[in-house]
Motif scaffolding. Structure first.
Motif, mmCIF file in Angstrom:
data_model
loop_
_atom_site.group_PDB
_atom_site.id
_atom_site.type_symbol
_atom_site.label_atom_id
_atom_site.label_comp_id
_atom_site.label_asym_id
_atom_site.label_seq_id
_atom_site.Cartn_x
_atom_site.Cartn_y
_atom_site.Cartn_z
ATOM 1 N N GLN A 129 51.221 55.422 14.998
ATOM 2 C CA GLN A 129 51.523 55.062 13.608
ATOM 3 C C GLN A 129 52.165 53.675 13.540
ATOM 4 O O GLN A 129 51.864 52.892 12.633
ATOM 5 N N CYS A 130 53.035 53.384 14.479
ATOM 6 C CA CYS A 130 53.679 52.063 14.498
ATOM 7 C C CYS A 130 52.644 50.966 14.753
ATOM 8 O O CYS A 130 52.666 49.914 14.099
ATOM 9 N N ILE A 131 51.744 51.221 15.703
ATOM 10 C CA ILE A 131 50.720 50.214 15.997
ATOM 11 C C ILE A 131 49.822 49.996 14.790
ATOM 12 O O ILE A 131 49.514 48.851 14.419
ATOM 13 N N GLN A 132 49.414 51.094 14.137
ATOM 14 C CA GLN A 132 48.545 50.965 12.972
ATOM 15 C C GLN A 132 49.257 50.253 11.832
ATOM 16 O O GLN A 132 48.666 49.433 11.118
ATOM 17 N N ARG A 133 50.535 50.558 11.658
ATOM 18 C CA ARG A 133 51.321 49.878 10.625
ATOM 19 C C ARG A 133 51.387 48.372 10.901
ATOM 20 O O ARG A 133 51.228 47.553 9.982
ATOM 21 N N ALA A 134 51.602 48.011 12.153
ATOM 22 C CA ALA A 134 51.665 46.585 12.504
ATOM 23 C C ALA A 134 50.326 45.905 12.257
ATOM 24 O O ALA A 134 50.269 44.782 11.751
ATOM 25 N N LEU A 135 49.236 46.597 12.596
ATOM 26 C CA LEU A 135 47.916 46.011 12.395
ATOM 27 C C LEU A 135 47.598 45.847 10.908
ATOM 28 O O LEU A 135 46.872 44.932 10.519
ATOM 29 N N ASP A 136 48.152 46.738 10.080
ATOM 30 C CA ASP A 136 47.876 46.672 8.640
ATOM 31 C C ASP A 136 48.757 45.662 7.919
ATOM 32 O O ASP A 136 48.328 45.058 6.922
ATOM 33 N N GLU A 137 49.988 45.473 8.411
ATOM 34 C CA GLU A 137 50.962 44.695 7.640
ATOM 35 C C GLU A 137 51.354 43.371 8.282
ATOM 36 O O GLU A 137 51.969 42.543 7.603
ATOM 37 N N ASN A 138 51.036 43.170 9.529
ATOM 38 C CA ASN A 138 51.503 41.956 10.200
ATOM 39 C C ASN A 138 50.960 40.698 9.511
ATOM 40 O O ASN A 138 49.781 40.617 9.166
ATOM 41 N N ILE A 139 51.848 39.735 9.294
ATOM 42 C CA ILE A 139 51.470 38.522 8.554
ATOM 43 C C ILE A 139 50.440 37.712 9.324
ATOM 44 O O ILE A 139 49.476 37.195 8.745
ATOM 45 N N GLN A 140 50.606 37.601 10.634
ATOM 46 C CA GLN A 140 49.644 36.833 11.426
ATOM 47 C C GLN A 140 48.259 37.462 11.371
ATOM 48 O O GLN A 140 47.251 36.755 11.304
ATOM 49 N N ILE A 141 48.208 38.785 11.381
ATOM 50 C CA ILE A 141 46.908 39.457 11.302
ATOM 51 C C ILE A 141 46.285 39.234 9.942
ATOM 52 O O ILE A 141 45.068 39.002 9.822
ATOM 53 N N ARG A 142 47.101 39.272 8.888
ATOM 54 C CA ARG A 142 46.553 39.024 7.548
ATOM 55 C C ARG A 142 46.017 37.603 7.452
ATOM 56 O O ARG A 142 44.990 37.348 6.819
ATOM 57 N N GLN A 143 46.702 36.653 8.099
ATOM 58 C CA GLN A 143 46.198 35.278 8.109
ATOM 59 C C GLN A 143 44.893 35.183 8.893
ATOM 60 O O GLN A 143 43.967 34.465 8.483
ATOM 61 N N ALA A 144 44.808 35.913 10.002
ATOM 62 C CA ALA A 144 43.570 35.911 10.786
ATOM 63 C C ALA A 144 42.421 36.526 9.988
ATOM 64 O O ALA A 144 41.266 36.074 10.089
ATOM 65 N N GLU A 145 42.713 37.540 9.201
ATOM 66 C CA GLU A 145 41.681 38.138 8.347
ATOM 67 C C GLU A 145 41.206 37.138 7.289
ATOM 68 O O GLU A 145 40.012 37.093 6.954
ATOM 69 N N LEU A 146 42.143 36.334 6.779
ATOM 70 C CA LEU A 146 41.741 35.276 5.839
ATOM 71 C C LEU A 146 40.885 34.223 6.534
ATOM 72 O O LEU A 146 39.953 33.670 5.920
ATOM 73 N N ASP A 147 41.192 33.951 7.801
ATOM 74 C CA ASP A 147 40.356 33.008 8.559
ATOM 75 C C ASP A 147 38.923 33.523 8.677
ATOM 76 O O ASP A 147 37.960 32.745 8.607
ATOM 77 N N ILE A 148 38.786 34.823 8.851
ATOM 78 C CA ILE A 148 37.443 35.412 8.927
ATOM 79 C C ILE A 148 36.726 35.264 7.592
ATOM 80 O O ILE A 148 35.531 34.926 7.538
ATOM 81 N N GLU A 149 37.436 35.518 6.496
ATOM 82 C CA GLU A 149 36.819 35.364 5.176
ATOM 83 C C GLU A 149 36.381 33.919 4.952
ATOM 84 O O GLU A 149 35.285 33.659 4.431
ATOM 85 N N ALA A 150 37.237 32.970 5.345
ATOM 86 C CA ALA A 150 36.875 31.556 5.190
ATOM 87 C C ALA A 150 35.664 31.208 6.056
ATOM 88 O O ALA A 150 34.775 30.456 5.621
ATOM 89 N N ALA A 151 35.610 31.753 7.277
ATOM 90 C CA ALA A 151 34.463 31.495 8.155
ATOM 91 C C ALA A 151 33.186 32.080 7.572
ATOM 92 O O ALA A 151 32.109 31.478 7.677
ATOM 93 N N ASN A 152 33.287 33.230 6.935
ATOM 94 C CA ASN A 152 32.106 33.827 6.299
ATOM 95 C C ASN A 152 31.636 32.998 5.106
ATOM 96 O O ASN A 152 30.432 32.924 4.835
ATOM 97 N N ILE A 153 32.589 32.387 4.400
ATOM 98 C CA ILE A 153 32.205 31.494 3.298
ATOM 99 C C ILE A 153 31.466 30.268 3.839
ATOM 100 O O ILE A 153 30.446 29.835 3.276
ATOM 101 N N ASP A 154 31.977 29.705 4.938
ATOM 102 C CA ASP A 154 31.279 28.574 5.570
ATOM 103 C C ASP A 154 29.880 28.988 6.024
ATOM 104 O O ASP A 154 28.928 28.202 5.930
#
Length: 481
Positions: free
Chosen positions: A28-53
């Motif tokens: 549960q702790c690992i899943q919570r970190a994967l869902d809420e971690n700021i760096q991971i959210r930024q990496a997910e935004l990087d993926i969205e930006a790459a898909n736009i490119d």
């Protein structure tokens, strides 16, 4: 009144239930970190930006299509957009058109850009997965630290219970004149030291819990706690493999290698894109436009009542005879604008064709761009080699760390067993008066330290095995504890 008291009791009980501590498991702790971690959210935004490119690159294969329209009100001297004559008046004019273009050939630059965009999106995905593994490892380490601190606290409390009983027994012996008062003072000092250690251990538990909660972005520290449990040792089969087998698996599974390989492919695509600028660009275009105005105009028509007239146009100088000629008579009429629909077809126009752009001299920009791209590709190649070397070194280090942790754990087990026997033997001797309280407290302290060292060695060994499993390619969410 009874119903009201019952209602208040239920509300208080429910509130107390809500306020109880929530116990989090490691997963549960690992899943919570994967869902809420700021760096991971930024990496997910990087993926969205790459898909736009990536979508932009695919869009380059489609033709361009644009429409335009304008409406204006003109006053004073203006050119009539349909007759192109200067007119001093007020009129409304409108124009519109549609244009399309398509690149037939550009040295395969669009194709290579599309390939590059796909690789960039893939690299961003690998970056996210690597970050998830790193975060999971950090959370696991913090979680195990909490467990270690709690286990140490249990040891200290358990041993202090023994000291409390010993203190009571010694008090009775001193009061009965069997034991000297110095023994009582020694046990009291030992009890005070243990209480201090318990307080320090409790603080260590709270600090480690807060640290873990902060990693998980949980603000309610008071109600945060982890689930109790006996965490077994899994993954010992990793030490039965050779380091080279783990290294080969790591090179295939680890995301840092995949990122470096993808970056090399991206750099190679950049070289091809830069080379494409040497080739001519061929494009096709088509355009349609039309105009409308409500401006009036003047028209000259032949006078039906007096179509011609005889006018003197000169004379013969020698004879003085007048020269006349018959000329048509025109009358000027004010003509209104044609209907809107009619003007759209009367005033329209079409343009189409091919265009070729051949690079001849551009100040060495294309050539230098190719050279820079090749240098970047060479850097990416070197970076891939360095990444593999670093990975090999890290795997060897992790393997040796796990082996060392196993030896420390086995030694701590033997030490704890020996100290337990020594403590039991000293306890028996103390109870019959063969050793004094100081010697017994020293034996007990060595036993406590051995138990704490065993806990530390156990969870350090567990963590080192998890690091080795991650290098081998076991997904973070499939690690066993």
């Amino acid at each position: 009144m009874k119903k009201l008291l019952l209602f208040v009791f239920i509300v208080i009980s429910a509130s107390s239930g809500i306020a109880q501590q929530q116990e989090w498991t490691l997963q549960q702790c690992i899943q919570r970190a994967l869902d809420e971690n700021i760096q991971i959210r930024q990496a997910e935004l990087d993926i969205e930006a790459a898909n736009i490119d990536k979508s932009d690159a695919i869009g380059n294969f489609l033709p361009s299509l644009n429409a335009n329209a304008s409406v204006s009100r003109n006053t004073g001297l203006n050119f009539n957009p349909t007759s192109n004559l200067a007119t001093t008046t007020q009129f409304l004019s409108a124009s519109g058109g549609i244009n399309t273009g398509y690149t037939l050939f550009d040295g395969l630059q669009n194709f290579n850009r599309a390939q590059r965009a796909k690789l960039s999106a893939l690299s961003a995905q690998y970056g996210l997965e690597k970050l998830q593994d790193d975060i999971a490892l950090v959370v696991a380490n913090s979680y195990l630290q909490v467990i270690l601190n709690k286990e140490n606290l249990k040891v200290l409390k358990s041993q202090n219970e023994v000291t409390t009983q010993q203190l009571q027994q010694t008090q009775e012996l001193v009061d009965g004149g069997v034991s000297p008062r110095g023994d009582l003072l020694e046990v009291q000092a030992q009890n005070a030291t243990e209480i201090q250690n318990i307080v320090a251990a409790e603080n260590a538990v709270q600090i480690s819990l807060i640290s873990l909660a902060q990693t998980l972005l949980i603000r309610d520290y008071k109600t945060f706690d982890i689930a109790e449990g006996d965490y077994a040792i899994y993954g010992e089969e990793m030490l039965l493999m050779s380091p080279q087998n783990i290294i080969e698996s790591a090179k295939e599974e680890r995301n840092e290698v995949k990122i470096a390989e993808t970056n090399l492919e991206i750099a190679e695509e950049d070289v091809q894109i830069a080379k494409g600028a040497f080739w001519p660009t061929i494009s096709a275009f088509f355009g349609y436009n039309t105009r409308y105005t409500n401006a009036t105009s003047f028209r000259q028509d032949l006078d039906q009542n007096n179509p011609t007239s005889i006018n003197e146009i000169g004379f013969v100088q020698a004879t003085g005879q007048t020269v006349v000629a018959e000329t048509p008579n025109f009358v000027t009429e004010l003509v209104g604008a044609d209907p809107f629909i009619d003007q759209l077809s009367q005033n329209d126009g079409v343009g189409y064709g091919l265009q070729i752009n051949i690079p001849i001299l551009n100040g060495f920009q294309v050539r230098n761009s190719v050279k820079r791209s090749k240098i970047n590709a060479e850097r990416a190649k070197i970076n891939l080699e360095q990444t593999k070397l670093d990975l090999e070194s890290n795997v060897y280090q992790a393997y040796l760390d796990a082996q060392g942790a196993l030896k420390s754990y086995e030694a701590a087990q033997k030490a704890a067993e020996s100290q337990e026997l020594a403590y039991s033997y000293g306890k028996d001797r103390y109870e019959v008066g063969l050793i004094n309280a100081f010697d017994f407290s020293q034996s007990k302290q060595r036993y406590d330290n051995a138990q704490i060292d065993l806990n530390r060695a156990k969870y350090d060994y567990i963590f080192k095995l998890k690091v080795l499993e991650l290098y081998f390619g076991v997904p973070a969410d499939q690690l066993k504890f």
